[in-house]
Design an enzyme around this catalytic site. Structure first.
Site, short mmCIF file in Angstrom:
data_model
loop_
_atom_site.label_atom_id
_atom_site.label_comp_id
_atom_site.label_asym_id
_atom_site.label_seq_id
_atom_site.Cartn_x
_atom_site.Cartn_y
_atom_site.Cartn_z
N ASN A 7 41.28 102.03 34.26
CA ASN A 7 41.40 100.76 33.55
C ASN A 7 42.17 101.01 32.26
O ASN A 7 41.63 101.54 31.30
CB ASN A 7 39.98 100.22 33.25
N TRP A 8 43.44 100.63 32.26
CA TRP A 8 44.28 100.90 31.07
C TRP A 8 43.99 99.94 29.92
O TRP A 8 44.49 100.14 28.82
CB TRP A 8 45.77 100.77 31.44
N HIS A 99 34.21 92.49 32.71
CA HIS A 99 34.15 93.65 31.82
C HIS A 99 33.46 93.23 30.52
O HIS A 99 33.66 92.09 30.06
CB HIS A 99 35.56 94.19 31.55
N GLU A 148 28.31 99.67 33.45
CA GLU A 148 28.93 100.17 32.22
C GLU A 148 28.08 99.77 31.01
O GLU A 148 28.25 98.67 30.47
CB GLU A 148 30.33 99.57 32.05
N SER A 184 32.89 106.35 28.98
CA SER A 184 33.17 107.71 28.51
C SER A 184 33.18 108.75 29.63
O SER A 184 32.73 109.89 29.44
CB SER A 184 32.19 108.11 27.41
N GLY A 205 38.29 104.36 31.44
CA GLY A 205 39.18 103.72 30.47
C GLY A 205 40.04 104.76 29.77
O GLY A 205 41.06 105.21 30.29
N GLY A 206 39.63 105.16 28.58
CA GLY A 206 40.42 106.05 27.72
C GLY A 206 40.99 107.27 28.43
O GLY A 206 42.17 107.60 28.26
P1 PGA Z 1 35.98 104.31 28.59
O1 PGA Z 1 36.04 102.80 29.10
O2 PGA Z 1 36.17 105.20 29.78
O3 PGA Z 1 37.10 104.42 27.59
O4 PGA Z 1 34.64 104.51 27.97
C1 PGA Z 1 35.49 102.43 30.32
C2 PGA Z 1 35.66 100.96 30.54
O5 PGA Z 1 35.52 100.19 29.59
O6 PGA Z 1 35.97 100.52 31.67
#
Ligand code: PGA
Length: 224
Positions: A7-8, A99, A148, A184, A205-206
């Site tokens: 997920n960018w 989300h 999440e 994370s 995400g990150g």
């Molecule tokens: P993250 O984000 O991996 O940066 O914690 C996950 C997400 O929000 O889908």
């Protein structure tokens, strides 16, 4: 089958998104495709990059599916700025819906999210529906859920694999669906989640923004 979803969010220029895809394309060409055949690799770029990425994926037969990060709760019509599910039909296979950033920053509630799910399914997009805990309402047509917890998103403080598995088990008791963990997730910890009995993948995400990192996530996930 494990689902690995990048997920960018609202990141990357056109050039950066093409560099990322090119980097992954080169890495894919250097391995035996069978090594990752247990994975469904899904990328959710900002919606404007979908057509170009779709073209490259198709031209090179890359084993990558695309997702939109959101869909409009409306169909075609006078809804300035909105991207209707029907516009994404044939362009993406999945749609992330609900989300926590959408819920918090764009004030989306269960009613709006239910409409989004309905329209996404009508447009043949498979919803990846985000929940924050085992109590979050899940619309009927959803068959992939991403658990999440808010405190774990973008903080470097993931939920423990034990607790994530417990929540995944609780959700699965209510509904027989696929459950991903998100919050994370990195190349270092993904294996700890994928080996949990109730967890069927991860939403990243990150750590998905850098192609090298994301590739390590893929490789580590493929051995679980
Ligand atoms: P993250 O984000 O991996 O940066 O914690 C996950 C997400 O929000 O889908």
């Amino acid at each position: 089958m494990k689902y690995i979803v990048a997920n960018w969010k609202s990141n990357k220029t056109t050039e950066e998104s093409l560099d990322w895809l090119n980097n992954i394309k080169i890495k894919l060409s250097q391995i035996n495709p069978k090594n990752i055949s247990n994975l469904e690799i899904i990328v959710a770029p900002p919606v404007v990059f979908l057509p170009l990425m779709k073209k490259i994926i198709e031209e090179n037969s890359l084993p990558i599916k695309l997702a939109s990060q959101d869909v409009s709760p409306y169909g075609f019509g006078p809804y300035t700025g909105a991207v209707a599910s029907f516009m994404l039909e044939g362009l993406a296979d999945y749609a992330i819906i609900g989300h926590s950033e959408r819920r918090k920053l764009f004030l989306e509630d269960d009613q709006i999210l239910e409409k989004k799910v309905k329209l996404a399914v009508e447009a043949k997009l498979r919803p990846i529906y985000c929940v924050q805990d085992a109590q979050t309402y899940i619309p009927q047509k959803v068959d992939i859920v991403a658990y999440e917890p808010i405190y774990a998103i973008g903080t470097g403080q993931p939920d423990s694999p034990e607790n994530a598995n417990k929540v995944a088990g609780q959700v699965k008791q209510k509904k027989d669906i696929h459950i991903l963990y998100g919050g994370s997730v990195t190349e270092a910890n993904i294996g700890n989640y994928l080996c949990c009995s109730y967890i069927d993948g991860a939403l990243i995400g990150g750590a998905s923004l850098d192609a090298d990192n994301f590739w390590e996530i893929i490789i580590n996930a493929s051995t679980n």
